[in-house]
Design an enzyme around this catalytic site. Structure first.
Site, PDB file in Angstrom:
ATOM      1  N   LYS A 112       0.819  -1.210   0.000  1.00  0.00           N
ATOM      2  CA  LYS A 112       0.000   0.000   0.000  1.00  0.00           C
ATOM      3  C   LYS A 112       0.861   1.271   0.000  1.00  0.00           C
ATOM      4  O   LYS A 112       0.458   2.298  -0.512  1.00  0.00           O
ATOM      5  CB  LYS A 112      -0.924   0.026   1.227  1.00  0.00           C
ATOM      6  CG  LYS A 112      -1.816  -1.194   1.427  1.00  0.00           C
ATOM      7  CD  LYS A 112      -2.873  -1.322   0.371  1.00  0.00           C
ATOM      8  CE  LYS A 112      -4.038  -2.234   0.695  1.00  0.00           C
ATOM      9  NZ  LYS A 112      -3.769  -3.644   0.931  1.00  0.00           N
TER      10      LYS A 112
HETATM   11  C1  LIG Z   1      -4.482  -4.821   0.532  1.00  0.00           C
HETATM   12  C2  LIG Z   1      -3.700  -6.071   0.504  1.00  0.00           C
HETATM   13  C3  LIG Z   1      -3.976  -7.081  -0.440  1.00  0.00           C
HETATM   14  C4  LIG Z   1      -5.121  -6.992  -1.417  1.00  0.00           C
HETATM   15  O1  LIG Z   1      -4.947  -6.006  -2.396  1.00  0.00           O
HETATM   16  P1  LIG Z   1      -6.192  -5.482  -3.233  1.00  0.00           P
HETATM   17  O2  LIG Z   1      -5.679  -4.365  -4.062  1.00  0.00           O
HETATM   18  O3  LIG Z   1      -7.206  -5.017  -2.214  1.00  0.00           O
HETATM   19  O4  LIG Z   1      -6.715  -6.621  -4.039  1.00  0.00           O
HETATM   20  C5  LIG Z   1      -3.136  -8.184  -0.454  1.00  0.00           C
HETATM   21  N1  LIG Z   1      -2.123  -8.318   0.431  1.00  0.00           N
HETATM   22  C6  LIG Z   1      -1.852  -7.377   1.349  1.00  0.00           C
HETATM   23  C7  LIG Z   1      -0.740  -7.602   2.293  1.00  0.00           C
HETATM   24  C8  LIG Z   1      -2.625  -6.223   1.423  1.00  0.00           C
HETATM   25  O5  LIG Z   1      -2.341  -5.287   2.329  1.00  0.00           O
END
Ligand SMILES: *Cc1c(COP(=O)(O)O)cnc(C)c1O
Length: 462
Positions: A112
């Site tokens: 993120k």
């Molecule tokens: C948010 C997240 C995901 C999922 O990603 P999306 O874009 O919501 O599909 C997978 N792994 C981790 C560690 C995350 O923080």
């Protein structure tokens, strides 16, 4: 670049407006009117460039002339200077022709950060210019929260309210949010699951009067700029493995469909992507939908990959818009069915189009743990449970082993130490800047799953 809503009834916006707007006023999500494309020669010219340089090339067409080139380059430089690895997102080999793309070297240890470190700086830049203030309200299944808080902490132009499902995020994840003690940071533990959090945030956006009153903005992947920033690493990874002269496949641990959708866009932009694997945990609405066409919401089950414990995948609406050729009225119908009956069905022709790019798979808790153990034993790499979901699915549905397979490694193993320790017998260490996380003071409020309560809480604390 002009941006349009998936539901066809909201105003057309430019990049700056889309950045600040989040959810469209008709309930839809914003998308660029068309995909910019690169031919093979243009992609080849990106070889050997730094991450920041590729980022500038790939994102420029979406930002166009709204931010002067030098300013945009500067924002990119600053965003990625917070990463602990020079390559920003390095590739590591875990098997024969098999790789992980380490997206977790940012300040809060999950992918993120790649988008949010840039988003926070874009917000400040645009808000300063306009002399405006915003209120960010977000929902987190664990990792968005800390990444979003980190990118706006201490900001004079934004207040942030972050909802997490009480007791359903890991201790590390919660503490990364609640130990940020700043006047503009407000953490809320909601009595409910992630889908409840996300539904409340969407309800705030659909309350147009309240939305305007507080100048509401979004940091969830409903915000186009987040998806945009994630397109970049598909390019850098594929380039490193021989693109555009060689095809590359990716496996993506998926929840809200933002990350894997960025891969779909990279492909539309001309990157030769062979397979895009949508890997889910037992909360498998997307793997069910991509095999049967029926999108049916079930109960959310807590797992060891909590950031993917999601049943309603916001960004899937963007893909629907693309496979229905941009017909907003079709999307409004599907979403109305979902609201009324908790289900909609994609027609055969459209499902076939989705399947040209995506293959999906559900991965059990057992399979996830076995994969963490196996990767550790055979390569020495510690991977977190989310990454393991992707690696397992990749290995199962990898069609052509001559084509490199890259699993996106979405979180640092130390974010989920219990699961990793249980199967490897080793405790993954937090990086030095977070070593005292468990000694820091926490601050958050617990709220009932109720829209009116949330609204008055926001007004009191803004
Ligand atoms: C948010 C997240 C995901 C999922 O990603 P999306 O874009 O919501 O599909 C997978 N792994 C981790 C560690 C995350 O923080």
């Amino acid at each position: 670049m002009k941006y349009i809503s998936t539901r066809g009834e909201a105003p057309v916006l430019n990049f700056e407006e889309v950045l600040l707007t989040g959810l469209a006023r008709d309930g839809g999500l914003y998308l660029p009117e068309s995909w910019p494309t690169f031919n093979a020669e243009e992609i080849r010219a990106m070889r050997g460039m730094s991450y920041q340089q590729v980022a500038f090339k790939v994102m420029s067409p979406y930002v166009c002339s709204e931010i002067p080139e030098d300013d945009f380059k500067d924002l990119i430089e600053k965003a990625y200077s917070s990463f602990r690895h020079d390559a920003i997102v390095p590739l590591s080999q875990i098997g024969s022709n098999e790789w992980i793309l380490e997206l977790y070297h940012g300040p809060t240890l999950a992918f993120k950060d790649v988008a949010l470190q840039l988003l926070g700086r874009l917000f400040s830049y645009v808000l300063n210019k306009r002399r405006e203030k915003i209120t960010i309200v977000g929902a987190t299944s664990g990792d968005t929260g800390s990444a979003a808080i980190d990118c706006v902490r201490g900001s004079k132009s934004a207040d942030i309210f972050m909802l997490h499902p009480k007791g359903r995020v890991s201790d590390v994840q919660r503490r990364q949010m609640t130990t940020v003690i700043e006047d503009n940071v407000h953490n809320i533990a909601l009595e409910g699951d992630f889908d409840n959090c996300q539904a409340l945030v969407k309800a705030l956006f659909n309350d147009l009067e309240f939305r305007d009153q507080i100048n509401l903005s979004a940091v969830n992947s409903i915000n186009w700029a987040r998806v945009m920033a994630q397109i970049v690493y598909y390019f850098t990874a594929a380039l490193a493995l021989g693109a555009p002269d060689r095809r590359v496949s990716f496996s993506v641990p998926t929840g809200n469909f933002g990350d894997v959708y960025a891969g779909y866009i990279a492909k539309q932009m001309g990157l030769p992507i062979e397979q895009l694997v949508v890997a889910t945990n037992v909360n498998d609405i997307l793997s069910r939908t991509l095999s049967s066409g029926e999108y049916k919401v079930g109960e959310t089950i807590p797992t060891i990959s909590p950031s993917m414990d999601i049943q309603v995948s916001s960004n899937f609406e963007r893909l629907l818009f693309n496979i229905y050729d941009g017909d907003g009225s079709e999307i409004r119908n599907l979403m109305e069915n979902l609201k009324q009956a908790g289900v909609f069905t994609i027609s055969d022709a459209q499902l076939t189009r989705a399947k040209e790019t995506f293959t999906a798979m559900r991965v059990s808790e057992e399979e996830t743990k076995n994969t963490i153990a196996d990767v550790f034993k055979t390569s020495g790499h510690m991977i977190d449970p989310h990454t393991a979901v992707g690696v397992f699915a990749a290995r199962k549905i990898w069609l052509d082993h001559k084509i490199p397979m890259v699993s996106l490694s979405t979180a640092h193993p130390a974010k989920f130490p219990e699961a990793v320790n249980e199967v490897t017998g080793k405790h993954p260490e937090l990086p030095p800047h977070m070593a005292d996380l468990f000694e820091r003071e926490e601050k958050f409020d617990t709220l009932a799953n109720d829209l009116a309560t949330l609204k008055s809480y926001i007004l009191e604390n803004i």
